[in-house]
Design a protein around this motif. Structure first.
Motif, PDB file in Angstrom:
ATOM      1  N   ILE A 173      -5.054   2.525  -3.811  1.00  0.00           N
ATOM      2  CA  ILE A 173      -5.615   1.439  -3.020  1.00  0.00           C
ATOM      3  C   ILE A 173      -6.649   0.656  -3.824  1.00  0.00           C
ATOM      4  O   ILE A 173      -6.888  -0.528  -3.555  1.00  0.00           O
ATOM      5  CB  ILE A 173      -6.213   1.943  -1.698  1.00  0.00           C
ATOM      6  N   ILE A 226       0.850  -1.189   0.000  1.00  0.00           N
ATOM      7  CA  ILE A 226       0.000   0.000   0.000  1.00  0.00           C
ATOM      8  C   ILE A 226       0.884   1.237   0.000  1.00  0.00           C
ATOM      9  O   ILE A 226       1.675   1.455   0.922  1.00  0.00           O
ATOM     10  CB  ILE A 226      -0.941   0.000   1.211  1.00  0.00           C
ATOM     11  N   GLN A 286      -5.514   3.414   3.255  1.00  0.00           N
ATOM     12  CA  GLN A 286      -4.341   4.049   2.657  1.00  0.00           C
ATOM     13  C   GLN A 286      -4.340   5.542   2.950  1.00  0.00           C
ATOM     14  O   GLN A 286      -5.317   6.232   2.660  1.00  0.00           O
ATOM     15  CB  GLN A 286      -4.324   3.856   1.133  1.00  0.00           C
TER      16      GLN A 286
END
Length: 307
Positions: free
Chosen positions: A293, A10, A230
């Motif tokens: 994400i 991420i 994220q």
């Protein structure tokens, strides 16, 4: 449930900087870190400055005038006891708040831990640039707690302000083994991604997911579950990735929000992810890049089907 971090890293997560909250309220400690070898993350406005090797460029705090407004990012875990700082520009230059090609380019080359350092610094410095005045009385405010607070100069007011994070839901909606994805006019040609929207005051995450999907695509959903999050520093959002189910696949697009929305099969999604790894669009659609994400969520969904 599969760990989404195993499916794909991420972006903007995993900073090597220890935020050292215990030092923020100790002005003497912060000053000592500034004057004893403090490292300065070089920024051009809010864009990162990179070395020839494609890493973040660091300088010395000692090279700045004493009155420079600095935010304390934390302690460098690779250099014991060394503080890391970023400077808040006195005045925004040009389109300082816009996300330009230098930021997007950095996302493609920076190692993940350095991208996380930059993301935190960008969000924090950008907040200070936009919040120099008290939102209560309009008086100038001063940086406090190492940059993790601003305090109104007006002693009759004295309001304290803290860096904000805007919560955003981003969701995969599933029906009969297919995913609902949409595209906005600003997307590159062929790109489709997960639907997303800001959480409004008084909403739970689950309620925001349901509202946004219905508003944008006219689809009612159920069974909302959280997958991963994220930090997204453009300017300072927290993307909360979710998954939900739809019982009826009928779509009614809100054209003020989306240009198109469609259901894509597992094969479509898998092929699009393979194509984006080659820098290409898939046959059915172009997948979002690995730094988003939405990309992580798509890989999580494919791996979940296999599992």
């Amino acid at each position: 449930m599969l760990d989404p971090l195993q499916a794909a890293p991420i972006a903007f997560a995993g900073s090597r900087i220890d935020r050292a909250d215990h030092l923020r309220s100790d002005p003497a400690a912060v000053v000592a870190l500034r004057t004893s070898g403090g490292r300065l993350l070089r920024l051009d406005g809010l864009d990162p400055v990179l070395t020839e090797a494609g890493t973040l460029d660091w300088g010395e705090v000692a090279d700045l005038p004493a009155e420079a407004e600095l935010v304390f990012l934390g302690l460098d875990t690779d250099r014991e006891g060394v503080g890391c700082f970023a400077q808040v520009p006195k005045e925004p230059a040009g389109n300082a708040f816009m996300t330009g090609p230098r930021s997007w380019g950095a996302m493609a080359v920076l190692p993940s831990d350095e991208l996380a350092v930059y993301g935190s610094a960008r969000a924090l410095v950008g907040w200070h640039m936009r919040h120099r005045f008290c939102a209560v009385c309009g008086s100038p405010s001063d940086l406090a707690k190492g940059g993790w607070q601003r305090t109104c100069r007006n002693h009759e007011c004295g309001a304290e302000h803290f860096p904000r994070v805007d919560p955003v839901t981003i969701m995969l909606v599933e029906h009969d083994g297919r995913l609902l994805l949409g595209r906005q006019p600003r997307f590159p040609a062929g790109r489709y991604s997960a639907l997303a929207g800001f959480v409004e005051p008084g909403e739970t995450i689950e309620e925001a997911v349901a509202r946004e999907v219905f508003e944008e695509a006219g689809v009612r959903i159920r069974g909302v579950t959280y997958v991963a999050s994220q930090p997204w520093p453009f300017p300072s959002s927290l993307m909360m990735g979710c998954h939900a189910y739809a019982d009826n696949p009928g779509i009614t697009i809100d054209e003020t929000e989306l240009e198109d929305a469609r259901w894509f099969s597992r094969g479509d999604v898998a092929e699009a992810l393979e194509a984006i790894d080659r820098g290409e669009n898939g046959r059915a659609f172009g997948a979002p890049p690995a730094t988003a994400i939405a990309h992580v969520l798509l890989r999580w969904w494919i791996d979940r089907q296999i599992g």
